[in-house]
Design a protein around this motif. Sequence first.
Motif, PDB file in Angstrom:
ATOM      1  N   ILE A 580       0.827  -1.207   0.000  1.00 18.89           N
ATOM      2  CA  ILE A 580       0.000   0.000   0.000  1.00 18.89           C
ATOM      3  C   ILE A 580       0.863   1.260   0.000  1.00 18.89           C
ATOM      4  O   ILE A 580       0.484   2.290  -0.555  1.00 18.89           O
ATOM      5  N   ASN A 581       2.056   1.167   0.578  1.00 18.23           N
ATOM      6  CA  ASN A 581       2.956   2.316   0.581  1.00 18.23           C
ATOM      7  C   ASN A 581       3.770   2.439  -0.707  1.00 18.23           C
ATOM      8  O   ASN A 581       4.494   3.422  -0.894  1.00 18.23           O
ATOM      9  N   ALA A 582       3.670   1.438  -1.578  1.00 14.04           N
ATOM     10  CA  ALA A 582       4.388   1.470  -2.855  1.00 14.04           C
ATOM     11  C   ALA A 582       3.427   1.437  -4.028  1.00 14.04           C
ATOM     12  O   ALA A 582       3.833   1.152  -5.148  1.00 14.04           O
ATOM     13  N   ARG A 583       2.170   1.728  -3.767  1.00 12.44           N
ATOM     14  CA  ARG A 583       1.173   1.639  -4.833  1.00 12.44           C
ATOM     15  C   ARG A 583       1.510   2.559  -5.991  1.00 12.44           C
ATOM     16  O   ARG A 583       1.372   2.194  -7.161  1.00 12.44           O
ATOM     17  N   GLY A 584       1.981   3.760  -5.698  1.00 10.68           N
ATOM     18  CA  GLY A 584       2.395   4.695  -6.742  1.00 10.68           C
ATOM     19  C   GLY A 584       1.265   5.055  -7.686  1.00 10.68           C
ATOM     20  O   GLY A 584       0.086   5.035  -7.330  1.00 10.68           O
ATOM     21  N   ASP A 585       1.630   5.374  -8.932  1.00  5.96           N
ATOM     22  CA  ASP A 585       0.654   5.728  -9.954  1.00  5.96           C
ATOM     23  C   ASP A 585      -0.050   4.446 -10.397  1.00  5.96           C
ATOM     24  O   ASP A 585       0.571   3.533 -10.920  1.00  5.96           O
ATOM     25  N   ASP A 586      -1.353   4.413 -10.212  1.00  4.09           N
ATOM     26  CA  ASP A 586      -2.106   3.176 -10.454  1.00  4.09           C
ATOM     27  C   ASP A 586      -3.418   3.508 -11.168  1.00  4.09           C
ATOM     28  O   ASP A 586      -4.507   3.285 -10.644  1.00  4.09           O
ATOM     29  N   PRO A 587      -3.335   4.035 -12.401  1.00  9.70           N
ATOM     30  CA  PRO A 587      -4.543   4.556 -13.063  1.00  9.70           C
ATOM     31  C   PRO A 587      -5.610   3.508 -13.324  1.00  9.70           C
ATOM     32  O   PRO A 587      -6.799   3.830 -13.354  1.00  9.70           O
ATOM     33  N   LYS A 588      -5.227   2.259 -13.514  1.00 12.38           N
ATOM     34  CA  LYS A 588      -6.211   1.220 -13.824  1.00 12.38           C
ATOM     35  C   LYS A 588      -6.544   0.332 -12.622  1.00 12.38           C
ATOM     36  O   LYS A 588      -7.318  -0.608 -12.747  1.00 12.38           O
ATOM     37  N   GLY A 589      -5.944   0.625 -11.489  1.00 11.98           N
ATOM     38  CA  GLY A 589      -6.331  -0.055 -10.269  1.00 11.98           C
ATOM     39  C   GLY A 589      -5.792  -1.454 -10.073  1.00 11.98           C
ATOM     40  O   GLY A 589      -6.210  -2.164  -9.163  1.00 11.98           O
ATOM     41  N   TYR A 590      -4.800  -1.881 -10.882  1.00 10.24           N
ATOM     42  CA  TYR A 590      -4.288  -3.240 -10.749  1.00 10.24           C
ATOM     43  C   TYR A 590      -3.573  -3.448  -9.418  1.00 10.24           C
ATOM     44  O   TYR A 590      -3.693  -4.503  -8.786  1.00 10.24           O
ATOM     45  N   ARG A 591      -2.813  -2.434  -8.999  1.00  7.53           N
ATOM     46  CA  ARG A 591      -2.095  -2.570  -7.728  1.00  7.53           C
ATOM     47  C   ARG A 591      -3.059  -2.524  -6.549  1.00  7.53           C
ATOM     48  O   ARG A 591      -2.891  -3.256  -5.562  1.00  7.53           O
ATOM     49  N   ALA A 592      -4.081  -1.670  -6.646  1.00 10.99           N
ATOM     50  CA  ALA A 592      -5.085  -1.623  -5.581  1.00 10.99           C
ATOM     51  C   ALA A 592      -5.796  -2.961  -5.457  1.00 10.99           C
ATOM     52  O   ALA A 592      -6.114  -3.414  -4.351  1.00 10.99           O
ATOM     53  N   GLU A 593      -6.036  -3.595  -6.584  1.00  9.20           N
ATOM     54  CA  GLU A 593      -6.670  -4.912  -6.561  1.00  9.20           C
ATOM     55  C   GLU A 593      -5.801  -5.924  -5.822  1.00  9.20           C
ATOM     56  O   GLU A 593      -6.310  -6.721  -5.017  1.00  9.20           O
ATOM     57  N   MET A 594      -4.492  -5.907  -6.079  1.00  7.38           N
ATOM     58  CA  MET A 594      -3.624  -6.865  -5.397  1.00  7.38           C
ATOM     59  C   MET A 594      -3.630  -6.642  -3.886  1.00  7.38           C
ATOM     60  O   MET A 594      -3.604  -7.596  -3.097  1.00  7.38           O
ATOM     61  N   ILE A 595      -3.672  -5.383  -3.485  1.00  4.13           N
ATOM     62  CA  ILE A 595      -3.717  -5.080  -2.061  1.00  4.13           C
ATOM     63  C   ILE A 595      -4.965  -5.691  -1.435  1.00  4.13           C
ATOM     64  O   ILE A 595      -4.921  -6.254  -0.330  1.00  4.13           O
ATOM     65  N   ARG A 596      -6.089  -5.626  -2.138  1.00  6.23           N
ATOM     66  CA  ARG A 596      -7.316  -6.241  -1.633  1.00  6.23           C
ATOM     67  C   ARG A 596      -7.195  -7.770  -1.599  1.00  6.23           C
ATOM     68  O   ARG A 596      -7.709  -8.424  -0.696  1.00  6.23           O
ATOM     69  N   LEU A 597      -6.492  -8.328  -2.589  1.00  9.39           N
ATOM     70  CA  LEU A 597      -6.300  -9.782  -2.596  1.00  9.39           C
ATOM     71  C   LEU A 597      -5.446 -10.224  -1.407  1.00  9.39           C
ATOM     72  O   LEU A 597      -5.689 -11.276  -0.814  1.00  9.39           O
ATOM     73  N   VAL A 598      -4.429  -9.427  -1.069  1.00  6.59           N
ATOM     74  CA  VAL A 598      -3.609  -9.738   0.105  1.00  6.59           C
ATOM     75  C   VAL A 598      -4.475  -9.736   1.357  1.00  6.59           C
ATOM     76  O   VAL A 598      -4.398 -10.641   2.207  1.00  6.59           O
ATOM     77  N   GLU A 599      -5.327  -8.738   1.456  1.00 12.03           N
ATOM     78  CA  GLU A 599      -6.195  -8.632   2.623  1.00 12.03           C
ATOM     79  C   GLU A 599      -7.137  -9.837   2.725  1.00 12.03           C
ATOM     80  O   GLU A 599      -7.321 -10.422   3.799  1.00 12.03           O
ATOM     81  N   THR A 600      -7.695 -10.232   1.588  1.00 15.34           N
ATOM     82  CA  THR A 600      -8.620 -11.362   1.595  1.00 15.34           C
ATOM     83  C   THR A 600      -7.891 -12.678   1.863  1.00 15.34           C
ATOM     84  O   THR A 600      -8.387 -13.547   2.594  1.00 15.34           O
ATOM     85  N   ALA A 601      -6.708 -12.840   1.270  1.00 19.52           N
ATOM     86  CA  ALA A 601      -5.936 -14.064   1.511  1.00 19.52           C
ATOM     87  C   ALA A 601      -5.609 -14.207   2.991  1.00 19.52           C
ATOM     88  O   ALA A 601      -5.597 -15.326   3.527  1.00 19.52           O
ATOM     89  N   SER A 602      -5.372 -13.083   3.668  1.00 15.72           N
ATOM     90  CA  SER A 602      -5.084 -13.159   5.097  1.00 15.72           C
ATOM     91  C   SER A 602      -6.285 -13.695   5.871  1.00 15.72           C
ATOM     92  O   SER A 602      -6.133 -14.409   6.858  1.00 15.72           O
ATOM     93  N   LEU A 603      -7.489 -13.344   5.406  1.00 13.08           N
ATOM     94  CA  LEU A 603      -8.693 -13.852   6.052  1.00 13.08           C
ATOM     95  C   LEU A 603      -8.867 -15.342   5.779  1.00 13.08           C
ATOM     96  O   LEU A 603      -9.227 -16.116   6.663  1.00 13.08           O
ATOM     97  N   LEU A 604      -8.609 -15.753   4.548  1.00 12.79           N
ATOM     98  CA  LEU A 604      -8.745 -17.163   4.186  1.00 12.79           C
ATOM     99  C   LEU A 604      -7.686 -18.017   4.866  1.00 12.79           C
ATOM    100  O   LEU A 604      -7.871 -19.226   5.037  1.00 12.79           O
ATOM    101  N   ASP A 605      -6.565 -17.418   5.255  1.00 15.59           N
ATOM    102  CA  ASP A 605      -5.469 -18.148   5.880  1.00 15.59           C
ATOM    103  C   ASP A 605      -5.620 -18.222   7.392  1.00 15.59           C
ATOM    104  O   ASP A 605      -4.757 -18.736   8.091  1.00 15.59           O
ATOM    105  N   THR A 606      -6.718 -17.676   7.907  1.00 14.63           N
ATOM    106  CA  THR A 606      -6.954 -17.691   9.344  1.00 14.63           C
ATOM    107  C   THR A 606      -7.820 -18.890   9.702  1.00 14.63           C
ATOM    108  O   THR A 606      -8.859 -19.101   9.085  1.00 14.63           O
ATOM    109  N   PRO A 607      -7.413 -19.712  10.689  1.00 16.24           N
ATOM    110  CA  PRO A 607      -8.225 -20.891  11.046  1.00 16.24           C
ATOM    111  C   PRO A 607      -9.593 -20.493  11.557  1.00 16.24           C
ATOM    112  O   PRO A 607      -9.745 -19.494  12.255  1.00 16.24           O
ATOM    113  N   LEU A 608     -10.596 -21.261  11.166  1.00 18.93           N
ATOM    114  CA  LEU A 608     -11.953 -21.018  11.631  1.00 18.93           C
ATOM    115  C   LEU A 608     -12.096 -21.447  13.088  1.00 18.93           C
ATOM    116  O   LEU A 608     -11.450 -22.385  13.542  1.00 18.93           O
TER     117      LEU A 608
END
Length: 610
Positions: A580-608
Amino acid sequence: MKKLLHLMLLSQFVSIAEATAFGQIVSGRITDQGDGSPIPGVNIVKKGSTLGTASDVNGHYQIELDPADKNIIVFSFLGYVTQEVDVGKRTVVDVTLSADVQQLQEVVVTGLASQLQGRVAGVSVVTRGRKKQQYQPVSQESYAKIEESGFQKVTKKPLSTFSVDVDGASYSNMRRYIESGSLPPKDAVRIEEMINYFDYDYAQPEGETPFSVNYELSSSPWNKKSLLLHIGLQGRKIEMDQLPPSNIVFLIDVSGSMSDPDKLPLLKSSLRLLVQHLRPVDRVAMVVYAGSSGLVLPSTDGDRKDVILAALDKLSAGGSTAGGEGLKLAYKVAARNFIEEGNNRIVLATDGDFNVGLQSNDEMEQLIEEERKRGISISVLGFGRGNIKDDKMEIIADKGNGNYSYIDNLLEAQKVLVSEFGGTFFTIAKDVKFQLEFNPVHVAEYRLIGYENRILDDEDFDNDKKDAGEIGAGHTVTALYEIVPAGKKGTASGLKYQNSQPSEVALISNDLVTLKLRYKKPDGFRSQLVEFVVKDEPVALEATSANFRFSASVAQFGMLLRDSDKKGSATWESTYELAINARGDDPKGYRAEMIRLVETASLLDTPLDN
């Protein structure tokens, strides 16, 4: 809830309808019924057709319809109730989507430094070694085994040699898994493809060399005892109207396995995007294969879009998969319409199954290599889930001097087939190889991150008969090395019975590594050499470019997904913060999308909770 569910590509929407003078333009905005926030990436399709689009980052969409038809639009998105709207004569249709509580299984987890309550697709809970994971069955998908590269002692192996790779299939396939509510299989994660999914802000090349070479050296974000060397190539950008003419043959799988909505229907919609951008100098033919193969469209001028689209629209799925026979016919059609000094290429679109005809990888490789020498390349577009033959599709693209992309939605099709058209289909340098020689005075050990299936023998570097990777117009290629400096404790103990003797140059210089590259011109047979020296002058991580830090965050993401024993201190939270601190210029949102994927993967990697 929106943090977990709004996991879509942040790019401007694209309409795949061919413009008509009397069309009915329907536009609107799609929002979450719960909090009113916009929903990007919603699939919007005219019922009973392949005509569709997707909502943009602000939830807006636009689609052109035939006013003479009965127009019902279907709005669908993971985790929400699908809506059908009879448009009638309206030109503005705003939609609110409500959560589908039957589709979702609620879990409460601790997210990245905050309590998040989210919903994920209901799937079985299994064990992947370290903790409970949520997974969907892999079904008949197949992936080549990846043995992650370890550290190499410079005194034993001073040279590291590999072929470039600009495929992005692994990233979009990984995204498909996470958006479906599960982590991907380890072997589906190729870290170099994740890194190279993104463009980086490198300098344009100068002079005759078709690419620039860029490098940075700093500390490793996941290991304080290591350095990280970032190497980036930037292919020369060429405007669309300056690209050579294309002779393209679509080789389309219409077997029974392609009937799912995310296969042939999405394939047809994707190729419509490409057709819309063809020029009069381009030519397109279409070969299909199922129980048998056939030519459904002879080579046609690119400005005859109505003819090309009509042939595309008539395709339907059924039968077994005569992939080998289809491949042979496609090469015959491409050869018959060969354009000297043009882009002669087959575009294979499939879910990856070749179960009739040519079956063995050796047979296909031989055919593809022979045609490659004649100047006909092949690129591969993968579609769908449950049947992906990732290992076979990667081989076809690698041996055919082409790219392998996985298309999971229309926005990915837009990225691959329109935004990156030149990089996907027009080669500016072929057989591109790296060779790095490390100075033992300054480097104890090193490892190349990813590229496991691109490693070459050191003697292959000077062998012009050895095939390697390609760089397309405007493409970037990025590679990362983790380096253990000499004199610091690394991953193995020192040698007891032998000791290398560094040369005088090594002793008196501040050279960390000598970087060599070999490449051929697209129509060349002899390689050219370029050489650079990287000094042992690392800078603080905070002083590095966004290119360096974001690529490092993608590497960390990949290592976490693979549960790599090389991940060091990397965590989901540190990866999120680095990105998130290296997102830089991201006109099409690809980097923002990856940041959201990291966030979601962290949830999926948490034991129920039990």
